[in-house]
Design an enzyme around this catalytic site. Structure first.
Site, PDB file in Angstrom:
ATOM      1  N   LYS A 235      11.506 -20.182 -10.392  1.00  0.00           N
ATOM      2  CA  LYS A 235      11.558 -20.526  -9.459  1.00  0.00           C
ATOM      3  C   LYS A 235      10.883 -21.772  -8.712  1.00  0.00           C
ATOM      4  O   LYS A 235      11.419 -22.160  -7.191  1.00  0.00           O
ATOM      5  CB  LYS A 235      11.088 -18.924  -8.416  1.00  0.00           C
TER       6      LYS A 235
ATOM      7  N   GLU B 120      -0.695 -12.347  -9.457  1.00  0.00           N
ATOM      8  CA  GLU B 120       0.181 -12.380 -11.065  1.00  0.00           C
ATOM      9  C   GLU B 120      -0.646 -12.719 -11.747  1.00  0.00           C
ATOM     10  O   GLU B 120      -0.711 -12.285 -13.459  1.00  0.00           O
ATOM     11  CB  GLU B 120       1.594 -13.116 -11.303  1.00  0.00           C
TER      12      GLU B 120
ATOM     13  N   HIS C 172      13.478 -19.382  -4.369  1.00  0.00           N
ATOM     14  CA  HIS C 172      13.760 -17.365  -4.633  1.00  0.00           C
ATOM     15  C   HIS C 172      15.357 -16.713  -5.050  1.00  0.00           C
ATOM     16  O   HIS C 172      15.907 -16.698  -3.256  1.00  0.00           O
ATOM     17  CB  HIS C 172      12.487 -16.493  -4.393  1.00  0.00           C
TER      18      HIS C 172
ATOM     19  N   PHE D 297       8.551  -7.339  -2.753  1.00  0.00           N
ATOM     20  CA  PHE D 297       8.166  -6.133  -1.234  1.00  0.00           C
ATOM     21  C   PHE D 297       8.696  -4.695  -1.486  1.00  0.00           C
ATOM     22  O   PHE D 297       9.651  -3.847  -1.798  1.00  0.00           O
ATOM     23  CB  PHE D 297       8.934  -6.486  -0.490  1.00  0.00           C
TER      24      PHE D 297
ATOM     25  N   HIS E  92       7.467 -14.051 -12.398  1.00  0.00           N
ATOM     26  CA  HIS E  92       7.701 -13.610 -10.821  1.00  0.00           C
ATOM     27  C   HIS E  92       7.859 -14.838  -9.663  1.00  0.00           C
ATOM     28  O   HIS E  92       8.820 -15.284  -9.305  1.00  0.00           O
ATOM     29  CB  HIS E  92       7.359 -12.645 -10.416  1.00  0.00           C
TER      30      HIS E  92
ATOM     31  N   CYS F 246      13.081  -7.384  -4.110  1.00  0.00           N
ATOM     32  CA  CYS F 246      13.241  -9.017  -5.466  1.00  0.00           C
ATOM     33  C   CYS F 246      12.902  -8.604  -6.693  1.00  0.00           C
ATOM     34  O   CYS F 246      13.233  -9.466  -7.438  1.00  0.00           O
ATOM     35  CB  CYS F 246      11.738  -9.956  -4.959  1.00  0.00           C
TER      36      CYS F 246
END
Lengths: 393, 420
Positions: free
Chosen positions: B342, B323, B347, B407, B312, B172
């Protein structure tokens, strides 16, 4: 920016011939080495298989091993070998990581069963059944065992390498660029130590299918690279290859013994390579290299055996004036993303031992010893890459 | 023209964006500041038996006209080409060849079920790999489409970029990594300019199922536009999406010399890998904190100089909690506003870092913070100003931090800044 010297202080190498620098030196430094080949399992395609090995020494937790398939295990294992040889276990938290990766394993049994069951079903009807089958049959962890960036992820988890992590994709050239970028970042002062490499699990039908569709895989009994007629092709070789790179100053400060110095790494990708374009691109890359020393040049060629690329590389090699050329793929097979780092590792090994390798292919000419080694990487489809290694000062 | 470390400043002179909100930079930006969601029910393939049946999707013109769906690599390439073309037009560069390399952030690609079924049919219903290998012989189309180097090679040939294109993935964080690679190439003097690209087009059955099996996706299928809820109390997963963004980057000196309009500067890049777990951050957050701090330090500024953070912000319970932890650790008691694109786009995976950096530049250009939409009920554990629901006009915004956490523990943060 002041450019710093970059050296290789550790190599991790696993191939069909064995594991580790000593095993490879023992086999490859003596004349008459023969390849390990399995011609039956993937007939009519031959492969160089992974040797029998236990992963426990480098991946001690069974839980970690279960989270991976053979490709990630092989790479994670080879990465650990490199870190060990460099004596760099204590440096992993600030070690930078660049991995060249292909795709990970699929669940072959599920793929085959579903493809057989649903291929003739009308699409509208097949969709719902496919959804149900995949949701039931796919192991949740397989996704992570399959994701390309999770080889790097597993190296971070198992070995604690956390300075940074990047994964390049794009077959042979991705690996050459991985070495190039890892070395360039060190040279310009972005960190003192890096780990770079890749792995290739040759015993996989999905890879035979992918590369075979393009005619890039040699069909028929094993033959050395120079003897593959027609369109040629590569024989997949199980290969895990990682390098620990350091600035010379970083290595010296901790008393690490460099195996070789990286004098240059360069890549290009000509879009239509036949008819001399690819050879010309390699000549331009070679012309841009700035060797610190002269002397006898040995070549470790990553030649795949694909005829078009082979013709271009032969044209390049013919004009090089090298003292000796070795087509390593005739003994190791072709390890795609692992091929370039493996040949750099073999080059560092030879320079550190003060010797070179006897012929590996009937076309291999010239004899060692050599003072510097050029590694070539002409991709099966695209890409030209060179790395020049010199004896460490 | 040089930064605090003596490196060439790296300017952005072109931006291209494709997303479920539209094909084109300004169309996307208008939708983003209007707080519009691009999420819908998946229509590309049957969704029976799926836990999650919504996504953000980008249809190609011929698909919208009824043609069969293309594969992920083809979708990636088409969106990428549109984004690069738009960025190059804005930058007014590259007619007859682009003076630098191409960095392609993209997902891994492989044969998909339509290809497997087709080969099995050709093999008279035999779905084994051995049979598929026999009937696939000579299929250069499959080979060149599904090789990892294929998309980059075709884009590099089309746009005339220099050298070997580099395709890369950091999950990501991929789009941000591509920008970092391009910035570094210019900083080290490898080229005067570079194109950084992030693209993803993975909404196909198996990918949806795989993310679903990891319990990463929300199953709030009833109201697709309200499904993506970053930082909100009832958030329960992300929504998969597609898109692409491209940036034309060049040394400020090069841009200035040719009279290009400078849209902003990529002033800092920071990264840090995590060794904790394949899908979760270390609970102490040190890797994401390290990536944020490294980016700010690389830009030669202090945390207090950051006026806004492009999150993110995936909308998974875990990400948004971590976060928040990172924000409080880096910025202390007075963190700047943070919002998640997002919430509107979903995403976009490998594209997200590039799209969000592009939107961060537009945030500075227009001095408008995009909202985090679907913010119905605040989460008491999220002690941040998430710019809830409505875009916010600001003034004097010069530095934006854009976060990307992947990830596999691959974390990349960028600082984008106003033109000097």
């Amino acid at each position: 920016m002041t450019r710093q010297d970059v050296v290789i202080t550790g190599i991790g190498l696993v191939s069909s011939l064995g594991e580790g620098p000593e095993a490879h030196w023992q086999v490859l430094s003596r004349p008459g080495a023969t390849p390990v080949v399995d011609e039956a399992a993937f007939a009519p395609y031959a492969v160089h298989p992974l040797p029998a090995m236990s992963f426990d020494a480098q991946i001690p937790k069974k839980g970690d091993q279960r989270q991976m398939e053979p490709w990630q295990r092989l790479g994670t294992y080879a990465a650990g070998l490199a870190i060990d040889q460099a004596g760099a276990r204590g440096l992993v938290s600030d070690m930078h990581l660049v991995v060249a990766a292909g795709g990970g394993e699929r669940d072959v049994a599920v793929d085959e069963a579903v493809a057989t069951a649903l291929c003739a079903t009308p699409a509208a009807e097949a969709g719902a059944i496919l959804n149900e089958r995949l949701a039931t049959d796919l192991r949740p962890t397989l996704f992570l065992a399959q994701l390309s960036n999770l080889l790097a992820g597993n190296i971070s988890i198992v070995h604690g390498v956390t300075g940074s992590s990047r994964t390049f994709m794009g077959e042979e050239t991705a690996a050459a660029d991985a070495v190039r970028i890892a070395a360039a970042r060190l040279a310009e002062g972005r960190g003192g130590i890096a780990l770079v490499g890749g792995a290739y699990a040759s015993q996989r039908w999905d890879l035979v299918l992918l590369y075979g569709a393009g005619g890039a895989v040699w069909r028929g009994p094993f033959a050395p690279i120079s003897a593959r007629d027609g369109a040629g092709g590569f024989v997949g070789g199980a290969l895990g290859a990682f390098l620990v790179l350091e600035t010379a100053a970083h290595a010296a400060a901790r008393g690490a013994v460099p195996l070789a110095r990286i004098a240059g790494v360069a890549t290009d990708a000509t879009h239509a390579r036949a008819g001399g374009a690819s050879a010309g691109a390699a000549r331009a890359l070679w012309g841009g290299m700035k060797p610190a020393v002269g002397g006898r040049l040995g070549v470790l060629s990553g030649m795949t055996g694909v005829a078009e690329a082979r013709a271009e590389e032969e044209a390049f090699l013919a004009g090089l004036g090298a003292a000796a050329v070795r087509r390593t793929g005739s003994l190791l097979g072709h390890g795609v993303e692992a091929a370039f780092p493996a040949n750099v590792a073999l080059g560092a090994l030879a320079l550190s031992r003060g010797g070179f390798y006897p012929a590996m292919d009937p076309a291999d000419a010239g004899e060692g010893p050599v003072d510097r080694i050029l590694v070539t990487g002409f991709g099966q489809w695209r890409g030209e890459a060179l790395a020049l290694l010199e004896r460490a000062a | 023209m040089k930064d605090h470390l003596g490196r060439p400043l790296v300017a952005v002179t072109g931006i291209g964006i494709v997303s479920p909100l539209g094909w084109g930079r300004e169309e996307n930006w208008a939708a983003i500041i209007a707080g519009r969601s691009g999420i819908s029910r998946i229509r590309r393939f049957p969704t029976d038996k799926l836990r999650t049946t919504i996504a953000g999707t980008v249809e190609l013109p011929e698909e919208a006209a009824g043609a069969p769906s293309v594969s992920s690599p083809e979708r990636v390439e088409r969106m990428a080409a549109a984004a690069v073309a738009e960025a190059m037009v804005q930058a007014a560069i590259g007619q007859g060849g682009f003076p630098g390399p191409l960095m392609v952030g993209m997902p891994p690609v492989e044969y998909e079920w339509p290809q497997r079924f087709e080969l099995a049919r050709k093999a008279n219903g035999n779905g084994t790999y051995r049979a598929a290998t026999e009937v696939a012989a000579g299929r250069r189309d499959l080979y060149e489409t599904f090789m990892f180097g294929g998309v980059g090679e075709r884009l590099a040939a089309r746009f005339g970029t220099r050298g070997a294109p580099i395709a890369l993935t950091t999950a990501c964080a991929t789009g941000a990594s591509a920008i970092q690679m391009a910035v570094e190439a210019i900083q080290r003097g490898e080229a005067e300019a570079a194109i950084a690209l992030g693209a993803d087009g993975s909404v196909q059955p198996e990918a949806v199922i795989r993310f679903s099996l990891l319990s990463a996706l929300t199953a709030r299928n009833d109201d697709p536009q309200a499904a993506s809820r970053p930082f909100e109390k009832s958030r329960d997963g992300f929504v998969m999406s597609e898109g692409a963004a491209a940036l034309v980057l060049e040394s400020l000196e090069h841009a200035t010399a040719r009279g290009a309009a400078v849209l902003g500067i990529v002033s800092g890049c920071g990264e840090r890998a995590d060794s904790f777990h394949r899908t979760r951050s270390n609970p102490d957050g040190h890797a994401i904190i390290g990536a944020m701090r490294n980016a700010i330090a690389d830009a030669g500024i202090a945390p207090s100089d950051i006026g806004y953070v492009n999150a993110h912000g995936t909308g998974t319970p875990e990400n948004d909690k971590m976060e928040t932890l990172g924000m409080r650790a880096v910025f202390g008691d007075a963190p700047p506003p943070i919002s998640s694109n997002k919430s509107m786009l979903g995403h976009t995976l490998s594209a997200a870092g590039a799209i969000e950096a592009a939107l961060s530049l537009l945030t500075i250009r227009d001095q408008v913070l995009p909202p985090t939409i679907n913010h119905r009920e605040p989460d008491p554990a999220i002690t941040l100003d998430v710019v809830p629901n409505e875009a916010r006009r600001v003034s004097g915004l010069r530095h934006v931090l854009s976060n990307s956490f992947g990830f596999g523990g691959q974390n990349v943060c960028l600082v984008v800044s106003a033109a000097p």
